[in-house]
Design a protein around this motif. Structure first.
Motif, mmCIF file in Angstrom:
data_model
loop_
_atom_site.group_PDB
_atom_site.id
_atom_site.type_symbol
_atom_site.label_atom_id
_atom_site.label_comp_id
_atom_site.label_asym_id
_atom_site.label_seq_id
_atom_site.Cartn_x
_atom_site.Cartn_y
_atom_site.Cartn_z
ATOM 1 N N CYS A 108 5.065 7.134 5.444
ATOM 2 C CA CYS A 108 5.102 6.015 4.504
ATOM 3 C C CYS A 108 3.744 5.726 3.876
ATOM 4 C CB CYS A 108 5.614 4.758 5.215
ATOM 5 S SG CYS A 108 7.322 4.864 5.789
ATOM 6 N N PHE A 109 2.655 6.216 4.501
ATOM 7 C CA PHE A 109 1.316 5.989 3.969
ATOM 8 C C PHE A 109 0.612 7.297 3.641
ATOM 9 C CE2 PHE A 109 2.324 2.199 6.456
ATOM 10 C CZ PHE A 109 2.093 1.205 5.516
ATOM 11 N N GLY A 110 1.386 8.363 3.395
ATOM 12 C CA GLY A 110 0.799 9.615 2.962
ATOM 13 C C GLY A 110 0.587 10.614 4.073
ATOM 14 N N ALA A 111 0.243 11.831 3.666
ATOM 15 C CA ALA A 111 0.146 12.951 4.603
ATOM 16 C C ALA A 111 -1.039 12.829 5.547
ATOM 17 C CB ALA A 111 0.068 14.255 3.822
ATOM 18 N N ALA A 112 -2.164 12.336 5.056
ATOM 19 C CA ALA A 112 -3.346 12.241 5.917
ATOM 20 C C ALA A 112 -3.102 11.290 7.078
ATOM 21 C CB ALA A 112 -4.556 11.782 5.101
ATOM 22 N N ALA A 137 0.617 0.441 -4.434
ATOM 23 C CA ALA A 137 1.843 0.890 -5.082
ATOM 24 C C ALA A 137 1.722 0.870 -6.602
ATOM 25 C CB ALA A 137 3.014 0.011 -4.631
ATOM 26 N N ASP A 138 0.864 0.006 -7.137
ATOM 27 C CA ASP A 138 0.690 -0.054 -8.596
ATOM 28 C C ASP A 138 -0.369 0.926 -9.098
ATOM 29 O OD1 ASP A 138 -1.706 -1.190 -7.842
ATOM 30 O OD2 ASP A 138 -1.315 -3.154 -8.741
ATOM 31 N N GLY A 139 -0.903 1.744 -8.195
ATOM 32 C CA GLY A 139 -1.881 2.746 -8.583
ATOM 33 C C GLY A 139 -3.326 2.368 -8.360
ATOM 34 N N GLU A 140 -3.622 1.107 -8.131
ATOM 35 C CA GLU A 140 -5.006 0.687 -7.895
ATOM 36 C C GLU A 140 -5.547 1.352 -6.632
ATOM 37 O OE1 GLU A 140 -7.619 -3.342 -6.818
ATOM 38 O OE2 GLU A 140 -5.487 -3.511 -7.342
ATOM 39 N N VAL A 141 -6.781 1.817 -6.701
ATOM 40 C CA VAL A 141 -7.445 2.425 -5.558
ATOM 41 C C VAL A 141 -8.520 1.474 -5.039
ATOM 42 C CG1 VAL A 141 -8.955 4.297 -4.790
ATOM 43 C CG2 VAL A 141 -6.993 4.795 -6.252
ATOM 44 N N ILE A 142 -8.508 1.237 -3.732
ATOM 45 C CA ILE A 142 -9.518 0.407 -3.082
ATOM 46 C C ILE A 142 -10.298 1.304 -2.132
ATOM 47 C CG2 ILE A 142 -9.932 -1.557 -1.552
ATOM 48 C CD1 ILE A 142 -7.395 -2.827 -2.629
ATOM 49 N N ALA A 143 -11.529 1.594 -2.506
ATOM 50 C CA ALA A 143 -12.377 2.434 -1.664
ATOM 51 C C ALA A 143 -12.888 1.613 -0.482
ATOM 52 C CB ALA A 143 -13.552 2.964 -2.479
ATOM 53 N N SER A 144 -13.035 2.268 0.674
ATOM 54 C CA SER A 144 -13.535 1.568 1.852
ATOM 55 C C SER A 144 -14.185 2.566 2.798
ATOM 56 C CB SER A 144 -12.400 0.818 2.560
ATOM 57 O OG SER A 144 -11.437 1.724 3.074
ATOM 58 N N ASP A 145 -14.978 2.038 3.702
ATOM 59 C CA ASP A 145 -15.623 2.862 4.723
ATOM 60 C C ASP A 145 -14.733 3.063 5.935
ATOM 61 O OD1 ASP A 145 -18.422 3.079 3.529
ATOM 62 O OD2 ASP A 145 -18.098 0.906 3.531
ATOM 63 N N ALA A 146 -13.702 2.221 6.077
ATOM 64 C CA ALA A 146 -12.750 2.337 7.178
ATOM 65 C C ALA A 146 -11.463 1.634 6.780
ATOM 66 C CB ALA A 146 -13.322 1.727 8.463
ATOM 67 N N GLY A 186 -10.192 4.955 1.984
ATOM 68 C CA GLY A 186 -9.639 3.833 1.245
ATOM 69 C C GLY A 186 -8.140 3.901 1.162
ATOM 70 N N VAL A 187 -7.567 3.141 0.237
ATOM 71 C CA VAL A 187 -6.115 3.093 0.082
ATOM 72 C C VAL A 187 -5.766 3.098 -1.406
ATOM 73 C CG1 VAL A 187 -5.785 1.827 2.245
ATOM 74 C CG2 VAL A 187 -6.015 0.559 0.095
ATOM 75 N N ARG A 188 -4.567 3.570 -1.682
ATOM 76 C CA ARG A 188 -4.002 3.466 -3.021
ATOM 77 C C ARG A 188 -2.813 2.532 -2.962
ATOM 78 N NH1 ARG A 188 0.139 5.939 -5.468
ATOM 79 N NH2 ARG A 188 0.293 7.523 -3.836
ATOM 80 N N VAL A 204 0.851 -1.189 0.000
ATOM 81 C CA VAL A 204 0.000 0.000 0.000
ATOM 82 C C VAL A 204 0.886 1.237 0.000
ATOM 83 C CG1 VAL A 204 -1.688 1.332 1.339
ATOM 84 C CG2 VAL A 204 -1.914 -1.163 1.155
ATOM 85 N N ALA A 205 0.584 2.189 -0.895
ATOM 86 C CA ALA A 205 1.381 3.413 -0.996
ATOM 87 C C ALA A 205 0.785 4.553 -0.188
ATOM 88 C CB ALA A 205 1.504 3.840 -2.461
ATOM 89 N N GLU A 206 -0.547 4.585 -0.035
ATOM 90 C CA GLU A 206 -1.161 5.749 0.605
ATOM 91 C C GLU A 206 -2.518 5.385 1.189
ATOM 92 O OE1 GLU A 206 -2.386 10.397 -0.502
ATOM 93 O OE2 GLU A 206 -1.846 8.974 -2.082
ATOM 94 N N ILE A 207 -2.801 5.973 2.350
ATOM 95 C CA ILE A 207 -4.139 5.915 2.932
ATOM 96 C C ILE A 207 -4.872 7.167 2.473
ATOM 97 C CG2 ILE A 207 -5.460 5.985 5.080
ATOM 98 C CD1 ILE A 207 -3.104 4.446 6.377
ATOM 99 N N LEU A 208 -6.000 6.978 1.824
ATOM 100 C CA LEU A 208 -6.742 8.090 1.233
ATOM 101 C C LEU A 208 -7.732 8.666 2.228
ATOM 102 C CD1 LEU A 208 -7.469 6.450 -2.250
ATOM 103 C CD2 LEU A 208 -5.580 7.984 -1.622
ATOM 104 N N ALA A 209 -7.962 9.973 2.107
ATOM 105 C CA ALA A 209 -8.920 10.646 2.976
ATOM 106 C C ALA A 209 -9.684 11.682 2.174
ATOM 107 C CB ALA A 209 -8.206 11.308 4.155
#
Length: 520
Positions: free
Chosen positions: A298-302, A275-284, A271-273, A259-264
């Motif tokens: 290591c998992f992004g600014a958020a 390393a290959d660019g795929e985005v997995i949306a999630s509720d938590a 969700g998460v992004r 996992v490259a980033e935790i999305l907010a």
């Protein structure tokens, strides 16, 4: 789907949860959430699940190369029961009669037994009747400490010094001895420095120094006396069991998936992004990674803003390990063996003050073909040898000369006790702090999260919730601490907090009533 969680009936709607890391905490959270109807995806960067509960394969034989001791069985019993399973249906566990064999040279040896009376007799023969009485008093003190801390700290989602004190009463809180060090407390019971050295080693179970860790860690003595088990097939079988149970309840587990980033978005984790660019949306999202990795970005600014900063000075110990196949002569190994260095004060000063490999190291040897009637049967034995090391793997990579020097000192320590090993480079895998840093980034190779030095340190580990709604933490670097059962508890707590928050969100979401009046 209607389910029961903590005694309350709830209807789940397939909320999606992404779990970063297939270590103990992540797998437990996945099992419990999948069992309750959530859509769970575990994303593990390594080729196999287990995290620090890893194994190395040499010449086709699997060797436990991480945790080697299984205690607090009740934790897994309760977790599997919550998921509708029985531990004994999935693992074969054999109780250990001898907890560990300890050596200070060729003739000075002491076994600790699961039976307190047998240990007291052995200590009396080793160091005299006063030492045996001191041991019994120490065991009772450890029992009282555990009786306070299990409900008030280990099981509590976010304990504080006041909550622990009020839960057990001020008299019980004093039994925990939070304001003195483990080393000083051991002096109340043992005059023989070898016994202080032996029981002071409990601090290293949390990656700490007995000269700085609180005396509360004496509870480990009670934990061991309550049961140490051998896991048939190795500790890694626990991770495999949890994976199979979680998948059977609908969880998806993807290995080799960093996992490259935790999305907010909108002030919460979404969700998460990969390393290959795929985005997995999630509720938590549950991050079963060392908190230091989130704090380092290591998992992004958020995610970085959601956790406390982690300082290198707060890191727990790392290690140098040798997993090997070896022919063994001259010493009657048990499953767990400890060969002590010359002086504990100097050893821990090397590790924490001088930040170097100790000149006179204590060496742990796990002989994985011994114990519980195990018999090497004349073939090379599976061994894991370990020396504690400073957690500087991100700043300093030891060269071959330093590693060779450490190996020479460690194996010389074994030889002093009469243990001779015959192996070859192709039958040995060496892991240093820099190797552990590669496995667990941003830690420097620290294996137990932050140190538990000082009476407040245990309360300063993050809990399951973070400052970012929808993002939760699990693993050995968060409450209640390091080790297989504690990491399992952290996964359980993350699942509970997540479920409670989802229920609250559903209960209090705003809806539009006729006439356009918003109601909570």
């Amino acid at each position: 789907m209607s389910i029961t969680f903590n005694g309350r009936r709830r209807t789940m709607h397939g909320e999606r949860v992404a779990i970063i890391g297939g270590g103990m905490g992540g797998l437990v959270a996945a099992l419990l959430l999948a069992a309750r109807g959530l859509d769970v995806t575990v994303l593990e960067r390594a080729a196999t699940v287990g995290g620090k509960m890893r194994e190395t394969v040499i010449a086709g034989r699997a060797i436990d190369a991480g945790p080697t001791v299984f205690t607090m069985r009740w934790v897994l019993d309760e977790i599997l029961a919550q998921a509708g399973a029985l531990l004994e249906d999935h693992l074969t566990l054999v109780p250990a009669g001898i907890l560990a064999r300890h050596a200070w040279g060729e003739t000075a040896r002491l076994d600790l037994h699961a039976d307190i009376d047998a240990s007291a007799d052995a200590i009396g023969a080793f160091a005299g009747a006063d030492a045996a009485r001191g041991y019994r008093a120490f065991c009772e003190r450890a029992r009282r400490a555990y009786a306070v801390l299990e409900p008030a700290f280990i099981r509590a989602a976010r304990p504080t010094p006041l909550s622990v004190a009020f839960a057990g009463g001020l008299g019980a809180f004093r039994n925990v001895s939070p304001f003195t060090t483990l080393w000083r407390a051991l002096g109340d019971h043992f005059k023989d420095p070898r016994l202080r050295q032996l029981f002071g080693r409990y601090a290293t179970y949390c990656g700490c120094s007995p000269f700085h860790a609180p005396a509360t860690l004496m509870l480990i003595a009670h934990v061991e006396q309550s049961g140490v088990w051998f896991v048939e097939g190795g500790i890694q079988r626990i991770a495999r069991m949890l994976r199979l149970l979680a998948e059977a309840r609908g969880a998806t587990i993807r290995t080799g998936t960093p996992v490259a980033e935790i999305l907010a978005s909108g002030g919460r984790a979404t969700g998460v992004r990969l390393a290959d660019g795929e985005v997995i949306a999630s509720d938590a999202v549950i991050a079963n990674a060392d908190v230091a990795a989130l704090a380092a970005g290591c998992f992004g600014a958020a995610a970085q803003r959601a956790v406390p900063l982690a300082g290198a000075a707060q890191r727990s110990l790392s290690a140098v390990t040798w997993a090997m196949l070896a022919e063994v002569e001259g010493f009657p190994l048990e499953r767990h063996n400890v060969f002590f260095g010359d002086d504990s004060a100097s050893e821990f000063a090397d590790l924490f003050d001088r930040a170097r490999l100790p000149d006179s190291p204590t060496v742990y040897v796990c002989a994985q073909d011994r114990g519980a009637d195990g018999d090497p049967a004349g073939q090379p034995e599976r061994l894991l040898c370990l020396v504690n090391a400073p957690p500087r793997g991100d700043r300093f990579k030891p060269d071959a000369t330093e590693v060779a020097r450490c190996e020479t000192k460690a194996f010389a320590r074994l030889a002093r006790a009469g243990l001779r090993l015959k192996t070859s480079p192709d039958h040995m895998v060496v892991t240093t702090p820099s190797g552990f840093e590669q496995l667990f980034p941003a830690t420097g190779g620290a294996l137990y999260g932050r140190t538990v030095h000082g009476w407040q340190a245990s309360f300063q580990r993050p809990g399951a919730r973070t400052r970012l709604p929808g993002l939760y933490l699990a693993g050995g670097s968060v409450h209640p601490g390091a080790g297989v059962p504690m990491a399992a508890m952290s996964g359980r707590m993350a699942a509970e907090r997540l479920m409670a928050d989802l229920a609250s969100t559903r209960r209090f979401h705003r809806v539009a009533m006729p006439g356009g009046t918003p109601m909570g």
